[in-house]
Design a protein around this motif. Sequence first.
Motif, PDB file in Angstrom:
ATOM      1  N   TRP A 120       7.528   1.773 -31.394  1.00  0.00           N
ATOM      2  CA  TRP A 120       6.420   2.582 -30.661  1.00  0.00           C
ATOM      3  C   TRP A 120       7.360   3.499 -29.672  1.00  0.00           C
ATOM      4  N   ARG A 121       6.851   4.721 -29.938  1.00  0.00           N
ATOM      5  CA  ARG A 121       7.542   5.866 -28.767  1.00  0.00           C
ATOM      6  C   ARG A 121       6.432   6.834 -28.180  1.00  0.00           C
ATOM      7  N   ALA A 122       6.271   6.951 -26.904  1.00  0.00           N
ATOM      8  CA  ALA A 122       5.482   7.687 -26.333  1.00  0.00           C
ATOM      9  C   ALA A 122       5.608   9.130 -26.360  1.00  0.00           C
ATOM     10  N   ASP A 123       5.769   9.597 -27.645  1.00  0.00           N
ATOM     11  CA  ASP A 123       6.232  10.957 -27.892  1.00  0.00           C
ATOM     12  C   ASP A 123       4.923  11.874 -28.061  1.00  0.00           C
ATOM     13  N   ARG A 124       5.145  13.131 -27.934  1.00  0.00           N
ATOM     14  CA  ARG A 124       4.119  13.937 -28.054  1.00  0.00           C
ATOM     15  C   ARG A 124       3.534  14.007 -29.543  1.00  0.00           C
ATOM     16  N   PRO A 125       2.426  13.421 -30.074  1.00  0.00           N
ATOM     17  CA  PRO A 125       2.240  13.438 -31.367  1.00  0.00           C
ATOM     18  C   PRO A 125       2.217  14.913 -31.979  1.00  0.00           C
ATOM     19  N   GLN A 126       2.731  15.110 -33.157  1.00  0.00           N
ATOM     20  CA  GLN A 126       2.650  16.207 -33.967  1.00  0.00           C
ATOM     21  C   GLN A 126       2.872  15.977 -35.325  1.00  0.00           C
ATOM     22  N   LYS A 127       2.609  17.014 -36.243  1.00  0.00           N
ATOM     23  CA  LYS A 127       2.725  16.720 -37.608  1.00  0.00           C
ATOM     24  C   LYS A 127       3.860  15.975 -38.336  1.00  0.00           C
ATOM     25  N   ASP A 152       0.653  -1.116   0.179  1.00  0.00           N
ATOM     26  CA  ASP A 152      -0.117  -0.021   0.035  1.00  0.00           C
ATOM     27  C   ASP A 152       0.990   1.113   0.104  1.00  0.00           C
ATOM     28  N   GLU A 153       1.807   1.134   0.808  1.00  0.00           N
ATOM     29  CA  GLU A 153       2.979   2.352   0.681  1.00  0.00           C
ATOM     30  C   GLU A 153       3.390   2.778  -0.684  1.00  0.00           C
ATOM     31  N   GLU A 154       3.901   1.795  -1.512  1.00  0.00           N
ATOM     32  CA  GLU A 154       4.208   1.847  -2.819  1.00  0.00           C
ATOM     33  C   GLU A 154       3.391   2.679  -3.632  1.00  0.00           C
ATOM     34  N   LEU A 155       2.025   1.977  -3.458  1.00  0.00           N
ATOM     35  CA  LEU A 155       0.852   2.597  -4.251  1.00  0.00           C
ATOM     36  C   LEU A 155       0.713   3.945  -4.113  1.00  0.00           C
ATOM     37  N   LEU A 156       0.698   4.201  -2.561  1.00  0.00           N
ATOM     38  CA  LEU A 156       0.230   5.787  -2.239  1.00  0.00           C
ATOM     39  C   LEU A 156       1.551   6.523  -2.583  1.00  0.00           C
ATOM     40  N   GLY A 157       2.631   6.079  -2.502  1.00  0.00           N
ATOM     41  CA  GLY A 157       3.732   6.782  -2.930  1.00  0.00           C
ATOM     42  C   GLY A 157       3.733   7.418  -4.288  1.00  0.00           C
ATOM     43  N   ARG A 158       2.906   6.678  -4.870  1.00  0.00           N
ATOM     44  CA  ARG A 158       2.675   7.484  -6.494  1.00  0.00           C
ATOM     45  C   ARG A 158       3.843   7.620  -7.226  1.00  0.00           C
ATOM     46  N   ASN A 159       5.050   6.759  -7.203  1.00  0.00           N
ATOM     47  CA  ASN A 159       6.262   7.232  -7.774  1.00  0.00           C
ATOM     48  C   ASN A 159       6.258   6.347  -9.076  1.00  0.00           C
ATOM     49  N   ALA A 160       5.796   6.912 -10.281  1.00  0.00           N
ATOM     50  CA  ALA A 160       5.528   6.338 -11.200  1.00  0.00           C
ATOM     51  C   ALA A 160       6.693   5.467 -11.970  1.00  0.00           C
ATOM     52  N   LEU A 161       7.907   5.912 -11.752  1.00  0.00           N
ATOM     53  CA  LEU A 161       8.974   5.104 -12.236  1.00  0.00           C
ATOM     54  C   LEU A 161       9.251   3.997 -11.612  1.00  0.00           C
ATOM     55  N   HIS A 162       9.117   3.995 -10.289  1.00  0.00           N
ATOM     56  CA  HIS A 162       9.299   2.634  -9.202  1.00  0.00           C
ATOM     57  C   HIS A 162       8.279   1.791  -9.628  1.00  0.00           C
ATOM     58  N   LEU A 163       6.856   2.316  -9.556  1.00  0.00           N
ATOM     59  CA  LEU A 163       5.746   1.416  -9.704  1.00  0.00           C
ATOM     60  C   LEU A 163       5.811   0.756 -11.073  1.00  0.00           C
ATOM     61  N   ALA A 164       6.368   1.429 -11.953  1.00  0.00           N
ATOM     62  CA  ALA A 164       6.586   0.942 -13.463  1.00  0.00           C
ATOM     63  C   ALA A 164       7.523  -0.486 -13.457  1.00  0.00           C
ATOM     64  N   ALA A 165       8.603  -0.232 -12.762  1.00  0.00           N
ATOM     65  CA  ALA A 165       9.629  -1.280 -12.732  1.00  0.00           C
ATOM     66  C   ALA A 165       8.871  -2.514 -11.801  1.00  0.00           C
ATOM     67  N   LYS A 166       8.022  -2.254 -10.936  1.00  0.00           N
ATOM     68  CA  LYS A 166       7.505  -3.385 -10.250  1.00  0.00           C
ATOM     69  C   LYS A 166       6.164  -4.071 -11.072  1.00  0.00           C
ATOM     70  N   LEU A 167       5.534  -3.138 -11.690  1.00  0.00           N
ATOM     71  CA  LEU A 167       4.492  -3.784 -12.553  1.00  0.00           C
ATOM     72  C   LEU A 167       4.411  -4.056 -13.909  1.00  0.00           C
ATOM     73  N   CYS A 168       5.687  -3.720 -14.421  1.00  0.00           N
ATOM     74  CA  CYS A 168       5.780  -4.185 -15.818  1.00  0.00           C
ATOM     75  C   CYS A 168       7.174  -4.864 -16.113  1.00  0.00           C
ATOM     76  N   GLU A 169       7.312  -5.813 -16.665  1.00  0.00           N
ATOM     77  CA  GLU A 169       8.431  -6.323 -17.187  1.00  0.00           C
ATOM     78  C   GLU A 169       8.681  -6.384 -18.513  1.00  0.00           C
ATOM     79  N   LYS A 170       7.650  -6.014 -19.549  1.00  0.00           N
ATOM     80  CA  LYS A 170       8.046  -5.759 -20.644  1.00  0.00           C
ATOM     81  C   LYS A 170       7.543  -4.365 -21.378  1.00  0.00           C
ATOM     82  N   GLY A 171       8.074  -3.993 -22.669  1.00  0.00           N
ATOM     83  CA  GLY A 171       7.885  -2.646 -23.331  1.00  0.00           C
ATOM     84  C   GLY A 171       7.748  -3.084 -24.553  1.00  0.00           C
ATOM     85  N   LEU A 172       7.117  -2.231 -25.542  1.00  0.00           N
ATOM     86  CA  LEU A 172       6.946  -1.956 -26.899  1.00  0.00           C
ATOM     87  C   LEU A 172       8.486  -1.774 -27.360  1.00  0.00           C
ATOM     88  N   ARG A 173       8.952  -2.296 -28.438  1.00  0.00           N
ATOM     89  CA  ARG A 173      10.237  -1.981 -28.958  1.00  0.00           C
ATOM     90  C   ARG A 173      10.377  -0.307 -29.353  1.00  0.00           C
TER      91      ARG A 173
END
Length: 449
Positions: free
Chosen positions: A129-136, A77-98
């Motif tokens: 895939w890149r989580a970039d800001r889409p633009q022209k 619960d501490e980790e979830l309430l801590g809302r540290n996106a990078l830390h949570l991503a490391a715990k909740l995700c093992e894979k990513g899109l190339r």
Amino acid sequence: MKPSIPKGTRDFGPIEMAKRNYIFNTIREVYALYGFQQIETPAMETLQTLMGKYGEEGDKLLFKVLNSGDFLSKTSDEELLGRNALHLAAKLCEKGLRYDLTVPFARYVVMHREELQLPFKRYQIQPVWRADRPQKGRYREFYQCDADVVGSDSLLNEVELMQIVDEVFSRFGIRVQIKINNRKILSGIAEVIGAADKIVDITVAIDKLDKIGIDNVNAELRDDGLTDEQVEKLQPIITLAGTNDEKLQTIAEVLKDSETGMKGIEECRTILSYLTGLRNEIQLDLTLARGLNYYTGAIFEVKALDVQIGSITGGGRYDNLTGIFGMPGISGVGISFGADRIYDVLNQLDLYPKDSVVSTRLLFINFGEKETAYCLPILNKVRSRGIRAEIYPDSTKMKKQMAYANAKQIPYVALAGENEMSQGMVTLKNMETGEQKLLTAEQLITEIL
């Protein structure tokens, strides 16, 4: 609610797909012509493979994939309430899109080293895939068309990649200028004037010569922290002109005390000496400084001459592809065609061959059951000869069937009613000229082919 697609992604309709396939197939054919073999890697890689390879900025732009199943069970619960996106991503995700095709390729080489025959010439045409800001002109999902040779230091590889570029754009009918430089020349310049950390500033400033003139370029260099003496030493390089050979002579004068620089000049000379007989111009351009922390030798970029657009192909020589996975010493050289930009150029210049966009060549009109039974064997014969053909599935009004042919830009329509059937013939209508001919099945095939 109306359905939608994620920001920065696109649907491609039949016409767009036909055009895209024309681009991919052309590139594929030329790659194969030079002995390159195709591989594919998964859309998802482990985050271990991807993280830390693209710098801090790149890590942020990786699309991460949530673990399947109960992915929250190991999170407190501490980790979830801590809302540290990078830390949570490391715990909740093992894979990513190339994020690109290069890091997966490096991983592939390390994993399959035992069965690979070096030098290994591979090409790969897949989305990234890149989580970039889409633009022209910038999308979150887009295709890359890469070719690399690893496990060989020979400059013949650079030569062949330039020949591939020349051949691909000649087939497309796009006039291009191939720009070439060498990382070692740039290092040599920095070494000779004693400003190793300023090489990017120097190339950026020189690049503006045509736009702002020599005095302003020199002023900009001083603003970047170069001394008058250093700026003075750079003058022959800023005002570089003449043929590729003349340019190399001028640079050699400036760099005569730099071993690295002279090696770069030698490499350029060798590559250019082999590249005679290209249909497109190849030009030595010192302002070219792509991927400086990545490339170690020759660098290439391709500009379209008849359209205002950024570089449409690029690449270069790198020394340590697989070092990031603990396997040092594998040198390689590669290029990447920018499919989306090439698509735009071909559209603007209207260079798609007609048959690359037209799908069906011949439509059989449906007059009813008896006529359909007569037409089907002829349709089979037509298809067996490689002609793309179809029969309208319903016996509706003739006008509706003709409208279908027009909408799909089908160049020929075949009609067989009582009259034709009694003679064992078919009427072939040319939709462009409106001309009609009564023909046997064989004559019809010959006419269309």
